[in-house]
Design a protein around this motif. Structure first.
Motif, PDB file in Angstrom:
ATOM      1  N   ASN A 224       0.876  -1.300   0.177  1.00 32.04           N
ATOM      2  CA  ASN A 224       0.221  -0.107   0.062  1.00 32.04           C
ATOM      3  C   ASN A 224       0.805   1.425  -0.141  1.00 32.04           C
ATOM      4  O   ASN A 224       0.393   2.329  -0.663  1.00 32.04           O
ATOM      5  N   SER A 225       2.059   1.194   0.725  1.00 32.94           N
ATOM      6  CA  SER A 225       3.015   2.340   0.587  1.00 32.94           C
ATOM      7  C   SER A 225       3.709   2.620  -0.700  1.00 32.94           C
ATOM      8  O   SER A 225       3.686   3.548  -1.180  1.00 32.94           O
ATOM      9  N   CYS A 226       3.734   1.454  -1.280  1.00 29.87           N
ATOM     10  CA  CYS A 226       4.805   1.644  -2.821  1.00 29.87           C
ATOM     11  C   CYS A 226       3.629   1.655  -3.759  1.00 29.87           C
ATOM     12  O   CYS A 226       4.431   2.131  -4.982  1.00 29.87           O
ATOM     13  N   GLY A 227       2.554   0.879  -3.836  1.00 29.30           N
ATOM     14  CA  GLY A 227       1.656   1.176  -4.906  1.00 29.30           C
ATOM     15  C   GLY A 227       1.270   0.066  -5.995  1.00 29.30           C
ATOM     16  O   GLY A 227       0.594   0.512  -6.800  1.00 29.30           O
ATOM     17  N   ALA A 228       2.296  -0.938  -5.979  1.00 29.37           N
ATOM     18  CA  ALA A 228       2.149  -1.969  -7.087  1.00 29.37           C
ATOM     19  C   ALA A 228       0.812  -2.895  -7.078  1.00 29.37           C
ATOM     20  O   ALA A 228       0.906  -4.046  -6.988  1.00 29.37           O
ATOM     21  N   THR A 229      -0.360  -2.130  -7.028  1.00 33.24           N
ATOM     22  CA  THR A 229      -1.743  -2.793  -7.033  1.00 33.24           C
ATOM     23  C   THR A 229      -2.229  -3.195  -8.307  1.00 33.24           C
ATOM     24  O   THR A 229      -2.072  -2.162  -9.222  1.00 33.24           O
ATOM     25  N   PRO A 230      -2.992  -4.201  -8.572  1.00 36.48           N
ATOM     26  CA  PRO A 230      -3.398  -4.409  -9.805  1.00 36.48           C
ATOM     27  C   PRO A 230      -4.901  -3.716  -9.908  1.00 36.48           C
ATOM     28  O   PRO A 230      -5.547  -3.576  -8.780  1.00 36.48           O
ATOM     29  N   GLY A 231      -5.450  -3.648 -11.227  1.00 39.95           N
ATOM     30  CA  GLY A 231      -6.813  -2.794 -11.239  1.00 39.95           C
ATOM     31  C   GLY A 231      -7.693  -3.977 -11.128  1.00 39.95           C
ATOM     32  O   GLY A 231      -7.588  -5.166 -11.199  1.00 39.95           O
ATOM     33  N   PRO A 232      -8.926  -3.576 -11.329  1.00 32.89           N
ATOM     34  CA  PRO A 232     -10.253  -4.594 -11.153  1.00 32.89           C
ATOM     35  C   PRO A 232     -10.455  -5.416 -12.286  1.00 32.89           C
ATOM     36  O   PRO A 232     -10.977  -6.465 -12.228  1.00 32.89           O
ATOM     37  N   GLN A 233     -10.414  -4.716 -13.450  1.00 32.55           N
ATOM     38  CA  GLN A 233     -10.585  -5.750 -15.061  1.00 32.55           C
ATOM     39  C   GLN A 233      -9.630  -6.900 -14.500  1.00 32.55           C
ATOM     40  O   GLN A 233     -10.026  -7.815 -15.280  1.00 32.55           O
ATOM     41  N   ASP A 234      -8.355  -6.540 -14.572  1.00 35.03           N
ATOM     42  CA  ASP A 234      -7.299  -7.621 -14.551  1.00 35.03           C
ATOM     43  C   ASP A 234      -7.692  -8.593 -13.317  1.00 35.03           C
ATOM     44  O   ASP A 234      -7.546  -9.958 -13.690  1.00 35.03           O
ATOM     45  N   SER A 235      -8.147  -8.024 -12.345  1.00 37.95           N
ATOM     46  CA  SER A 235      -8.438  -9.191 -11.220  1.00 37.95           C
ATOM     47  C   SER A 235      -9.623 -10.035 -11.742  1.00 37.95           C
ATOM     48  O   SER A 235      -9.555 -11.157 -11.365  1.00 37.95           O
ATOM     49  N   PHE A 236     -10.531  -9.560 -12.343  1.00 36.49           N
ATOM     50  CA  PHE A 236     -11.620 -10.184 -12.777  1.00 36.49           C
ATOM     51  C   PHE A 236     -11.104 -11.232 -13.851  1.00 36.49           C
ATOM     52  O   PHE A 236     -11.649 -12.614 -13.837  1.00 36.49           O
ATOM     53  N   LEU A 237     -10.244 -10.777 -14.918  1.00 41.32           N
ATOM     54  CA  LEU A 237      -9.864 -11.704 -16.031  1.00 41.32           C
ATOM     55  C   LEU A 237      -9.143 -12.923 -15.262  1.00 41.32           C
ATOM     56  O   LEU A 237      -9.381 -14.106 -15.592  1.00 41.32           O
ATOM     57  N   VAL A 238      -8.390 -12.585 -14.362  1.00 41.53           N
ATOM     58  CA  VAL A 238      -7.592 -13.751 -13.451  1.00 41.53           C
ATOM     59  C   VAL A 238      -8.579 -14.501 -12.735  1.00 41.53           C
ATOM     60  O   VAL A 238      -8.443 -15.963 -12.777  1.00 41.53           O
ATOM     61  N   LEU A 239      -9.591 -14.050 -11.827  1.00 42.57           N
ATOM     62  CA  LEU A 239     -10.769 -14.908 -11.547  1.00 42.57           C
ATOM     63  C   LEU A 239     -11.243 -15.932 -12.308  1.00 42.57           C
ATOM     64  O   LEU A 239     -11.570 -17.132 -12.045  1.00 42.57           O
ATOM     65  N   ARG A 240     -11.633 -15.369 -13.650  1.00 42.61           N
ATOM     66  CA  ARG A 240     -12.266 -16.093 -14.634  1.00 42.61           C
ATOM     67  C   ARG A 240     -11.298 -17.107 -15.085  1.00 42.61           C
ATOM     68  O   ARG A 240     -11.507 -18.300 -15.247  1.00 42.61           O
ATOM     69  N   GLY A 241      -9.942 -16.837 -15.155  1.00 46.24           N
ATOM     70  CA  GLY A 241      -8.855 -17.885 -15.581  1.00 46.24           C
ATOM     71  C   GLY A 241      -8.753 -19.108 -14.801  1.00 46.24           C
ATOM     72  O   GLY A 241      -8.561 -20.158 -15.314  1.00 46.24           O
ATOM     73  N   ILE A 242      -8.806 -18.732 -13.520  1.00 50.04           N
ATOM     74  CA  ILE A 242      -8.368 -19.717 -12.457  1.00 50.04           C
ATOM     75  C   ILE A 242      -9.500 -20.950 -12.462  1.00 50.04           C
ATOM     76  O   ILE A 242      -9.217 -22.044 -11.768  1.00 50.04           O
ATOM     77  N   LYS A 243     -10.497 -20.623 -12.865  1.00 53.58           N
ATOM     78  CA  LYS A 243     -11.667 -21.476 -12.929  1.00 53.58           C
ATOM     79  C   LYS A 243     -11.358 -22.782 -13.739  1.00 53.58           C
ATOM     80  O   LYS A 243     -11.860 -23.662 -13.499  1.00 53.58           O
ATOM     81  N   THR A 244     -10.464 -22.568 -14.656  1.00 52.31           N
ATOM     82  CA  THR A 244     -10.228 -23.719 -15.387  1.00 52.31           C
ATOM     83  C   THR A 244      -8.753 -24.187 -15.317  1.00 52.31           C
ATOM     84  O   THR A 244      -7.789 -24.982 -15.963  1.00 52.31           O
ATOM     85  N   LEU A 245      -8.040 -23.524 -14.361  1.00 51.51           N
ATOM     86  CA  LEU A 245      -6.473 -23.805 -14.068  1.00 51.51           C
ATOM     87  C   LEU A 245      -6.287 -25.461 -13.862  1.00 51.51           C
ATOM     88  O   LEU A 245      -5.344 -25.841 -14.622  1.00 51.51           O
ATOM     89  N   HIS A 246      -6.871 -26.318 -13.080  1.00 56.62           N
ATOM     90  CA  HIS A 246      -6.798 -27.451 -12.986  1.00 56.62           C
ATOM     91  C   HIS A 246      -6.947 -28.155 -14.338  1.00 56.62           C
ATOM     92  O   HIS A 246      -6.133 -29.121 -14.688  1.00 56.62           O
ATOM     93  N   LEU A 247      -8.045 -27.893 -15.192  1.00 57.95           N
ATOM     94  CA  LEU A 247      -8.318 -28.400 -16.523  1.00 57.95           C
ATOM     95  C   LEU A 247      -7.032 -28.002 -17.439  1.00 57.95           C
ATOM     96  O   LEU A 247      -6.566 -29.158 -18.251  1.00 57.95           O
ATOM     97  N   ARG A 248      -6.655 -27.014 -17.383  1.00 51.83           N
ATOM     98  CA  ARG A 248      -5.745 -26.473 -18.104  1.00 51.83           C
ATOM     99  C   ARG A 248      -4.259 -27.104 -17.872  1.00 51.83           C
ATOM    100  O   ARG A 248      -3.552 -27.762 -18.764  1.00 51.83           O
TER     101      ARG A 248
END
Ligand SMILES: *Cc1c(COP(=O)(O)O)cnc(C)c1O
Length: 381
Positions: A224-248
């Motif tokens: 939080n001090s240094c600021g390297a946080t991701p945006g919500p759109q990217d967070s959504f894309l990864v949430l979606r990606g993870i749903k098939t992690l085991h299959l991939r």
């Protein structure tokens, strides 16, 4: 809960206001407060965002961890770990590290007074002579990039605990599907989420996972001090990606095995680096700490000339010439001139990164097409 169920469900609750099954993209920089400092846990989006929080819970669950933090890149995550240290502190790390990590350690943090020892960790006892009163952290990467060396995580943890050192593991190549370093006693797991977790080559992101509340608070403070946080759109894309992690991952592993075996029998190929081979120097350790052997492999040509490697990369049609890894599409790359270009040549060759070394990230296409593509390309060089 088993891995596949966690991949689909962990962290994601129906949206309380609408019942939406997928966490919405909370595209906001700030949150309205009832009175000064009276809010629902969200004050400003550098500190927290609900879409990011859902993703963090998901990644924590996949690594059997209590806490996760997501970052705007893998390097942002690594940077945060090193910022736990003070001037004069020392880190022991491996000598075939991801090129970007090597560059950050060597060219950013050494300048700020932190010392790094780059050593061969294939035998964890090699660490012992480098431990002194200033040593604070062991930074591991296994399987390593690009030579697929395997480091015994548990043995390093045992050694580190004797000397009160933190152990952080870059788990990018294995993904949480194949390996869970916290279960083996590591303090911090780092991911370039860009790779297998995201899985679709459309996001750059990093993550840190730990089971220790105090350590988590320190990391969250630095983030939080240094600021390297991701945006919500990217967070959504990864949430979606993870749903098939085991299959991939199942397909990455299956294809990886087929292609490793194909290349090993090819007359123009010299050596194939893949931890699934029984004669890989640390195959037994890979078997012990990994669930399978993954879709990453490297190989060298008998004719070890740069031009030959370049010709091959030009001839392939299904494989794309690109940096990065872990996506659904197969990629081919040349570490010496791409990912590891910042490592001086003598040092590179000394560590086995010869001129013809080619790295493959095997995607989830049909293995037959990938083999046919390599066959026609190898035939032409
Ligand atoms: C890609 C990668 C990183 C860096 O992550 P970014 O998301 O590109 O910043 C670190 N470690 C490994 C092993 C990687 O492959």
């Amino acid at each position: 809960m088993k891995f596949g169920t966690k991949a689909v469900h962990a962290g994601v609750e129906p949206d309380p206001s609408t019942g939406a099954i997928m966490t919405p993209i909370y595209q906001t920089s700030t949150y309205v407060q009832e009175e000064p400092s009276k809010h629902k846990g969200y004050a400003y989006a550098r500190g927290a965002n609900p879409t990011r929080n859902a993703l963090q819970k998901s990644i924590a669950a996949l690594e059997n961890g209590k806490y996760a933090l997501c970052f705007s890149s893998g390097m942002g995550a690594t940077d945060t770990v090193i910022k736990l240290l003070n001037q004069g502190d020392e880190v022991i790390t491996s000598n075939d590290l991801y090129g970007g990590s090597y560059r950050m350690f060597k060219r950013v943090f050494e300048r700020l007074g932190i010392k790094f020892h780059f050593i061969d960790m294939a035998n964890p006892d090699n660490i012992i002579p480098f431990v002194n009163k200033n040593t604070k952290l062991i930074w591991l990467e296994t399987p390593s990039n690009p030579l697929m060396n395997i480091i015994d995580i548990e043995a390093c943890v045992t050694l580190a605990k004797k000397h009160n050192l933190l152990v952080a593991v870059d788990n990018t190549f294995a993904s949480p599907y194949l390996q869970n370093p916290l279960d083996l006693g590591a303090d911090i797991v780092m991911h370039s989420v860009t790779k297998y977790l995201g899985g679709h080559s459309d996001v750059v992101m990093g993550a840190l996972v730990t089971n220790q509340e105090k350590l988590h608070q320190e990391l969250a403070f630095i983030q939080n001090s240094c600021g390297a946080t991701p945006g919500p759109q990217d967070s959504f894309l990864v949430l979606r990606g993870i749903k098939t992690l085991h299959l991939r991952m199942e397909r990455h592993c299956l294809n990886g095995k087929k292609i490793a075996e194909y290349l090993r029998n090819h007359p123009k190929v010299d050596h194939v680096y893949w931890p699934g081979f029984a004669d890989h120097p640390n195959h037994e350790i890979a078997k012990k700490q990994m669930r399978d052997f993954g879709g990453m492999l490297s190989f060298t040509l008998k004719d070890d000339r740069l031009e030959k490697a370049f010709d091959l990369m030009k001839m392939v049609q299904v494989f794309s010439l690109a940096e990065s890894l872990g996506g659904v599409e197969s990629l081919i790359n040349h570490p010496a001139s791409m990912t590891h270009a910042s490592i001086p040549r003598e040092e590179r060759i000394k560590n086995g990164l010869v001129d013809s070394l080619i790295r493959l990230s095997i995607g989830v296409e049909d293995a037959e097409d990938l083999i046919e593509d390599l066959e026609q390309a190898l035939h032409k060089i």
